[in-house]
Write an enzyme that holds these catalytic residues in place. Structure first.
Site, PDB file in Angstrom:
ATOM      1  N   ASP A  17       0.594   7.827 -91.234  1.00 56.00           N
ATOM      2  CA  ASP A  17       1.444   6.800 -92.177  1.00 56.00           C
ATOM      3  C   ASP A  17       0.591   5.875 -92.745  1.00 56.00           C
ATOM      4  O   ASP A  17      -0.474   5.847 -92.139  1.00 56.00           O
ATOM      5  CB  ASP A  17       2.531   6.270 -91.116  1.00 56.00           C
ATOM      6  CG  ASP A  17       3.717   5.377 -91.904  1.00 56.00           C
ATOM      7  OD1 ASP A  17       3.879   5.906 -93.330  1.00 56.00           O
ATOM      8  OD2 ASP A  17       4.447   4.668 -91.557  1.00 56.00           O
ATOM      9  N   HIS A  18       0.924   4.973 -93.778  1.00 57.34           N
ATOM     10  CA  HIS A  18       0.111   4.089 -94.353  1.00 57.34           C
ATOM     11  C   HIS A  18      -1.357   3.827 -93.839  1.00 57.34           C
ATOM     12  O   HIS A  18      -1.631   3.303 -92.406  1.00 57.34           O
ATOM     13  CB  HIS A  18       0.678   2.590 -94.311  1.00 57.34           C
ATOM     14  CG  HIS A  18       1.936   2.531 -94.760  1.00 57.34           C
ATOM     15  ND1 HIS A  18       2.167   2.398 -96.039  1.00 57.34           N
ATOM     16  CD2 HIS A  18       3.570   2.703 -94.389  1.00 57.34           C
ATOM     17  CE1 HIS A  18       3.474   2.350 -96.437  1.00 57.34           C
ATOM     18  NE2 HIS A  18       4.259   2.720 -95.624  1.00 57.34           N
TER      19      HIS A  18
HETATM   20  P1  13P Z   1      11.273   0.998 -91.633  1.00 55.33           P
HETATM   21  O1  13P Z   1      10.564   0.227 -90.341  1.00 55.33           O
HETATM   22  O2  13P Z   1      12.176   0.325 -92.304  1.00 55.33           O
HETATM   23  O3  13P Z   1      12.038   2.008 -90.888  1.00 55.33           O
HETATM   24  O4  13P Z   1      10.365   1.960 -92.557  1.00 55.33           O
HETATM   25  C1  13P Z   1       9.357   2.853 -92.058  1.00 55.33           C
HETATM   26  C2  13P Z   1       8.372   3.073 -92.853  1.00 55.33           C
HETATM   27  O5  13P Z   1       8.482   3.413 -94.167  1.00 55.33           O
HETATM   28  C3  13P Z   1       6.992   3.732 -92.481  1.00 55.33           C
HETATM   29  O6  13P Z   1       6.096   3.951 -93.225  1.00 55.33           O
END
Ligand code: 13P
Length: 292
Positions: free
Chosen positions: A82-83
């Site tokens: 992720d990111h």
């Molecule tokens: P939430 O923390 O709002 O569930 O979002 C998760 C997310 O988009 C991780 O990249």
């Protein structure tokens, strides 16, 4: 089965009107719970990792957990980053066994964001893994990145088309009114923007900020091209709360395995709920049959 690449999976999801749930794993127990939840529903699932979770454990540990549970399971599982803004770390993930990587250079002006993302395109090609990149700025707190409402920028559909055409993404992260973390008021999701972006990019959209959205919002976003829905904050809360609830109900029980099992069951129930809500049930074998 071995971990799968995110690209064909999200294409299948978009073409068939469902979304694959992507959960930010916390530890081995949550990793196992998300794969078991998917397995019980014959659904695909994305185990995704925040950069800080990788720093806390290590690439080696995380890849071993996800591979271990996926290899014993008949459903398709993706290990996604992720990111991430750190290109060496992104490459280390691809090298270690992640089957999808994300670059988040969304705070940069368009051309610089594209230039950074193109570097990651090369990494994705080198290792044969899927790729997600972000344009526009999603509100809220994710990992150690904070975007205030005033600084958030919704994604322009024309820019999105140019960005996606240059990058051949497995998933496109964009700002459409959702936010990371719990919503303070009622979220205002721009469904017309989701539809416009999808019709111009033809790229599966990653809907970030899944915690706190209504069933109706999920359904409308998926109908318009969201093929991956990210859930992180909800898991963090269930993980902590289930531990607290167990200890409150049984204050003299100090058997770690029973406490961990209470957490495991609570997280698994939450994962199953989202997977079903996003239409994933039954899609595991359906997707695998398309691979030939
Ligand atoms: P939430 O923390 O709002 O569930 O979002 C998760 C997310 O988009 C991780 O990249």
């Amino acid at each position: 089965m071995p971990l799968v690449n995110m690209k064909p999976l999200l294409r299948h999801a978009m073409d068939n009107g469902y979304a694959v749930a992507a959960f930010n794993l916390v530890d081995y127990n949550t990793t196992k719970a998300m794969v078991k939840a998917a397995e019980e529903l014959n659904a695909p699932v994305i185990c995704q990792t925040s950069a800080k979770t990788i720093k806390y454990f290590s690439h080696k540990e995380i890849v071993s957990w996800v591979r271990t549970v996926a290899e014993d399971s008949p459903v398709p599982v993706v290990l996604h980053l992720d990111h991430c803004k750190d290109i060496p770390m992104i490459e280390a993930c691809a090298k270690a066994g992640w089957t999808s990587i994300m670059i988040d250079a969304s705070e940069l002006p368009f051309e610089q964001n594209l230039a950074e993302s193109l570097k990651v395109r090369e990494i994705a090609e080198k290792y044969g893994v899927g790729m997600e990149a972000e344009l526009g700025q999603i509100m809220g707190v994710e990992d150690d990145m904070v975007v205030d409402e005033a600084d958030s920028v919704l994604t322009d559909p024309e820019d999105a088309a140019r960005f996606c055409a240059a990058l051949d993404l497995s998933a496109f992260a964009c700002a459409v009114g959702t936010a990371h973390g719990y919503y303070k008021g009622e979220p205002v999701v721009d469904f017309d923007r989701i539809a416009a972006i999808n019709s111009l990019t033809k790229t599966p959209m990653a809907l970030h900020g899944g915690t706190g959205l209504s069933d109706e919002t999920f359904a409308k976003a998926i109908e318009r091209g969201a093929a991956k829905v990210n859930i992180s904050t909800n898991l963090k809360h269930v993980w902590v709360q289930s531990f607290v609830d167990y200890h409150t109900a049984k204050p003299t029980d100090f058997e770690p395995l029973r406490v961990m099992d209470a957490q495991y069951q609570a997280c698994k129930t939450m994962f199953s709920g989202f997977i079903e809500k996003f239409g994933g049930k039954g899609r595991g074998s359906e997707f695998l049959s398309t691979l030939g």
